[in-house]
Design an enzyme around this catalytic site. Structure first.
Site, PDB file in Angstrom:
ATOM      1  N   ARG A  58      -0.163   5.117   4.772  1.00 26.35           N
ATOM      2  CA  ARG A  58      -0.325   5.435   6.072  1.00 26.35           C
ATOM      3  C   ARG A  58      -1.701   3.654   5.355  1.00 26.35           C
ATOM      4  NH1 ARG A  58      -0.716  10.969   4.589  1.00 26.35           N
ATOM      5  NH2 ARG A  58       0.423   9.694   2.580  1.00 26.35           N
ATOM      6  N   THR A  59      -1.621   3.357   4.311  1.00 28.07           N
ATOM      7  CA  THR A  59      -2.592   2.072   4.151  1.00 28.07           C
ATOM      8  C   THR A  59      -1.073   1.202   4.767  1.00 28.07           C
ATOM      9  OG1 THR A  59      -2.727   3.162   1.957  1.00 28.07           O
ATOM     10  CG2 THR A  59      -3.534   0.463   2.633  1.00 28.07           C
ATOM     11  N   LYS A  86      13.944 -10.867 -10.432  1.00 31.48           N
ATOM     12  CA  LYS A  86      14.553 -11.939 -11.296  1.00 31.48           C
ATOM     13  C   LYS A  86      13.655 -13.049 -12.376  1.00 31.48           C
ATOM     14  CE  LYS A  86      16.340 -13.669  -6.656  1.00 31.48           C
ATOM     15  NZ  LYS A  86      16.508 -14.462  -5.973  1.00 31.48           N
ATOM     16  N   ARG A 108      -0.991  -4.199  -2.752  1.00 35.00           N
ATOM     17  CA  ARG A 108      -1.642  -2.921  -3.318  1.00 35.00           C
ATOM     18  C   ARG A 108      -0.344  -3.225  -4.767  1.00 35.00           C
ATOM     19  NH1 ARG A 108      -0.565   3.488  -1.459  1.00 35.00           N
ATOM     20  NH2 ARG A 108      -2.710   3.061  -0.858  1.00 35.00           N
ATOM     21  N   HIS A 136      -9.664   1.749  -4.131  1.00 33.80           N
ATOM     22  CA  HIS A 136      -9.354   1.204  -2.877  1.00 33.80           C
ATOM     23  C   HIS A 136     -10.097   1.489  -1.276  1.00 33.80           C
ATOM     24  CE1 HIS A 136      -6.617   1.817   0.246  1.00 33.80           C
ATOM     25  NE2 HIS A 136      -6.217   3.425  -0.165  1.00 33.80           N
TER      26      HIS A 136
HETATM   27  N1   CP Z   1      -4.612   7.437   1.448  1.00 35.73           N
HETATM   28  C1   CP Z   1      -3.296   6.171   0.772  1.00 35.73           C
HETATM   29  O1   CP Z   1      -3.497   4.923   0.376  1.00 35.73           O
HETATM   30  O2   CP Z   1      -2.233   6.518   1.435  1.00 35.73           O
HETATM   31  P1   CP Z   1      -0.715   5.620   1.326  1.00 35.73           P
HETATM   32  O3   CP Z   1      -0.454   6.143   0.065  1.00 35.73           O
HETATM   33  O4   CP Z   1       0.027   6.568   2.916  1.00 35.73           O
HETATM   34  O5   CP Z   1      -0.613   4.472   1.662  1.00 35.73           O
END
Ligand code: CP
Length: 314
Positions: A58-59, A86, A108, A136
């Site tokens: 999603r993100t 590396k 992320r 998040h």
């Molecule tokens: N909710 C969420 O962060 O989903 P993903 O891990 O698929 O990005």
């Protein structure tokens, strides 16, 4: 109203006015997403790096779509295809990317604190797309947007956040964000999935009994069991977890008629959420949350890269 943030790393740095501006801006982008040609030139000439060092559906996809709809140039980077395998350090990697004169890094990472470190060394805008068990923030904003759309306001809303509180980065942003907007928040979990100091999260109430809490709630936010972050077995079986803490069809009758159900995804169906609730035509707003991911991420890109609420090039 002025927006004075360069980064979106820690939602607690945002005021209720900042969050409302983000949500109103997200709403204004609906008209772009509901046209036949879903693109505006607003961020033409800006370059955004999507650095995903952990899996995401999603993100990652919604950031990429948001960038394309605003005409930004995107570079998708991260994971095992980079020279970090590396031995290249995070700092050297970021300095290399910044030598290309980029404008923003969306990151992320499984390690908490990586987005802040990147902000410190890069000098460009940084958005935290989920770091370890920390935060998040764009997830929290899209959750707020979906709740706001469904309920019309945050006034007097009672929200239960249920499940794996202890391992959840979603909680790290969502609970403070709900409190900033004035909601009353109850966290519900088995003792083994509750943090040692649940009060630190800022919730108003802590409960270990879902059935006692459900009848009062306007919104129930179910969390995924973070199997990848668990050590040992915090509950005897998934079946027992589902019986005690899962949102099942049996629990429907305990809930207010207009209580809505949220989940950040991905869902462990049959564990924290049964398909009856996940796909419930009135209660579930999970796919609204997914769509809000595009709107809120367009708003975050736009505002952090210097846009205002005066409008965008259409
Ligand atoms: N909710 C969420 O962060 O989903 P993903 O891990 O698929 O990005």
């Amino acid at each position: 109203m002025a927006f004075n943030h360069k980064h979106l790393i820690d939602i607690t740095q945002y005021s209720a006015d900042d969050i409302m501006l983000m949500l109103e801006t997200a709403k204004s982008f609906k008209q772009v997403n509901e046209r036949r040609v879903k693109q505006v030139p607003t961020l033409k000439g800006f370059t955004v790096v999507n650095m995903f060092n952990e899996p995401s559906t999603r993100t990652r996809s919604s950031f990429e779509i948001a960038e394309k709809r605003l005409s930004a140039n995107s570079l998708n980077f991260g994971g095992s295809s980079t020279s970090t395998v590396k031995g290249e350090s995070l700092v050297d990697t970021v300095e290399t990317l910044c030598a290309y004169k980029i404008d923003m890094i969306i990151v992320r990472d499984k390690h908490a604190g990586v987005p802040r470190k990147i902000a410190d060394v890069s000098g460009v805008s940084v958005i935290d797309a989920g770091d370890g068990k920390h935060q998040h923030p764009t997830q929290a904003l899209l959750d707020l947007y979906s709740i706001w759309e469904r309920k019309g306001s945050f006034d007097n809303l009672k929200v239960a956040v249920v499940g794996d509180i202890g391992h959840s980065r979603v909680c790290g942003s969502l609970i403070p964000a709900l409190k900033i907007m004035g909601c009353e928040v109850t966290v519900v979990a088995p003792p083994t999935l509750m943090p040692a100091r649940p009060d630190v999260l800022g919730a108003d109430h802590v409960s270990y009994n879902l059935d006692e809490v459900l009848p009062e709630m306007d919104v129930v936010y179910m969390l995924r069991i973070q199997r990848e972050r668990l050590e040992g077995a915090p509950y005897p079986s998934l079946r027992e977890y589902n019986m005690l803490y899962g949102l099942t069809e049996k629990r429907d009758k305990l809930m207010k008629p207009d209580c809505c159900v949220c989940h950040p995804g991905p869902i462990n169906r049959g564990v924290e959420l049964d398909s009856f609730m996940a796909d419930h035509p009135e209660r579930s707003i999970i796919l609204d949350q997914v769509y809000a991911g595009i709107l809120v991420r367009m708003a975050a890109l736009y505002l952090l890269l210097g846009g205002s609420n005066d409008g965008f090039d259409a």
